[in-house]
Design an enzyme around this catalytic site. Structure first.
Site, PDB file in Angstrom:
ATOM      1  N   GLY A   1       0.849  -1.187   0.000  1.00 33.40           N
ATOM      2  CA  GLY A   1       0.000   0.000   0.000  1.00 33.40           C
ATOM      3  C   GLY A   1       0.882   1.232   0.000  1.00 33.40           C
ATOM      4  O   GLY A   1       2.002   1.214  -0.511  1.00 33.40           O
TER       5      GLY A   1
ATOM      6  N   HIS B   1       4.005   1.725  12.845  1.00 36.78           N
ATOM      7  CA  HIS B   1       3.044   2.328  13.780  1.00 36.78           C
ATOM      8  C   HIS B   1       2.908   1.349  14.928  1.00 36.78           C
ATOM      9  O   HIS B   1       2.824   0.131  14.717  1.00 36.78           O
ATOM     10  CB  HIS B   1       1.708   2.554  13.081  1.00 36.78           C
ATOM     11  CG  HIS B   1       0.660   3.217  13.933  1.00 36.78           C
ATOM     12  ND1 HIS B   1       0.963   4.158  14.913  1.00 36.78           N
ATOM     13  CD2 HIS B   1      -0.695   3.071  13.973  1.00 36.78           C
ATOM     14  CE1 HIS B   1      -0.157   4.570  15.485  1.00 36.78           C
ATOM     15  NE2 HIS B   1      -1.169   3.918  14.942  1.00 36.78           N
TER      16      HIS B   1
ATOM     17  N   ASP C   1       0.544   9.832  17.853  1.00 31.94           N
ATOM     18  CA  ASP C   1       0.194   9.735  16.433  1.00 31.94           C
ATOM     19  C   ASP C   1      -1.322   9.718  16.251  1.00 31.94           C
ATOM     20  O   ASP C   1      -1.866  10.446  15.414  1.00 31.94           O
ATOM     21  CB  ASP C   1       0.810   8.470  15.831  1.00 31.94           C
ATOM     22  CG  ASP C   1       0.621   8.397  14.326  1.00 31.94           C
ATOM     23  OD1 ASP C   1       1.243   9.200  13.611  1.00 31.94           O
ATOM     24  OD2 ASP C   1      -0.143   7.538  13.863  1.00 31.94           O
TER      25      ASP C   1
END
Length: 336
Positions: free
Chosen positions: A28, A110, A188
């Site tokens: 992606g 992440h 985040d």
């Protein structure tokens, strides 16, 4: 304020990453950006994908060697998981974990699944994070321009004792800051929801609605509340609020400092505090995961509503009529 330590190329063994076999899982936005940069930097990188699908076809057009996820994990020293957060835990349990061996590096961009314990890795696996502070397409475009985006690194488990050096070598770019999985994840999510995505998009739509409801041209409204945002943010990005205020007119600066707090005041800050509580407690993580695993009904409804907002329709018309809307696009959905 905590002491800030920024690692630069001179602090890093840039050749270390070239001695490791890297499997990037997913192609992606981040998968595309990171794997392309790794390949062009001379690294040994393969892609773990569902073979025969669209991502597999795109990756092969760029010259990548693709494998099943299982085979890619067996092949690699570093397994970088870059599929969507909501899919990672299931793919990890079924396809990655059974094929991992002691001493491998399980990498993320992440901290979501590690921090909220959706994924729990064996103790003999290094668990690390390299998080470029920009979308994958920007990670790529900056590399092509000979630049880079700042990155964060974090070490969660380090049984081999060299996880930090490996993370730094992988991240080698514009500047690297060390953090923790907890801090990266919570800040985040908050930034995305309250400011840079949720806050900004809601602010722009609200401004557009106020102007058009008052009878102003939607084209003028679009330019004033959306198009000029980038021009202002570029100044902020390079020199902070001070540079932005130095560049704008006295009229704009006075309006900024006297009217801005009326829009974003204590009520807005209280809403932000509630958002942060939901992130810290894991409430948002559970809500998001449940939504993704129960048919995405609300998610798809919100996507449709936002796509149909007049600001999107007007913006599409304007961008199609100007050179700056068509040349050198960072995102080409047919290619990346």
């Amino acid at each position: 304020m905590d002491n800030l330590k920024i690692y630069l190329d001179k602090d890093i063994n840039q050749e270390l990453i070239k001695s490791k076999k890297i499997a990037v899982i997913g192609f992606g936005s981040q998968g595309y950006g990171q794997s392309m940069n790794l390949k062009d930097s001379g690294c040994d990188v393969v892609l773990g994908l569902r073979l025969g699908r669209k991502s597999d076809e795109k990756a092969k057009k760029y010259g990548f060697k693709t494998m099943t996820i299982e085979d890619a994990v067996k092949y690699a020293d570093i397994v970088q998981i870059l599929i969507p957060d909501e899919l990672q835990a299931e793919v990890y349990e079924k396809q990655i974990k059974p094929n991992m061996r002691a001493g491998q590096y399980l990498m993320f961009s992440h901290g979501f699944n590690i921090h909220y314990k959706k994924i729990v890795a064996p103790k003999d696996i290094n668990v690390i994070m390299v998080a470029p502070k920009g979308p994958g397409h920007t990670v790529r475009s900056q590399y092509v321009e000979g630049k880079g985006v700042p990155s964060l690194i974090a070490i969660y488990q380090d049984p081999t004792g060299d996880s930090k050096e490996v993370s730094l070598s992988y991240a080698s770019a514009a500047g690297i800051i060390e953090t923790s999985f907890k801090e990266e994840t919570e800040t985040d999510l908050f930034g995305e929801q309250a400011v840079i995505c949720g806050g900004v998009s809601a602010l722009m739509k609200a401004g557009f609605e106020v102007l058009t409801e008052a009878g102003y041209s939607p084209y003028m409204a679009y330019f004033e509340v959306l198009h000029e945002m980038k021009l202002i943010i570029d100044l902020v990005n390079q020199g902070g609020l001070a540079d932005m205020r130095y560049s704008i007119s006295n009229t704009a600066e006075y309006g900024d400092m006297t009217r801005g707090p009326k829009v974003i005041g204590e009520a807005s800050k209280n809403a932000m505090r509630e958002i942060l509580k939901d992130i810290q407690s894991g409430k948002f993580a559970d809500e998001f995961t449940n939504e993704m695993h129960s048919g995405c009904t609300n998610f798809n409804k919100l996507r449709k509503e936002n796509a149909e907002h007049p600001i999107e329709k007007v913006g599409e018309e304007i961008r199609s009529s100007f050179v700056w809307g068509n040349d050198d696009k960072i995102i080409d959905r047919n290619k990346n």
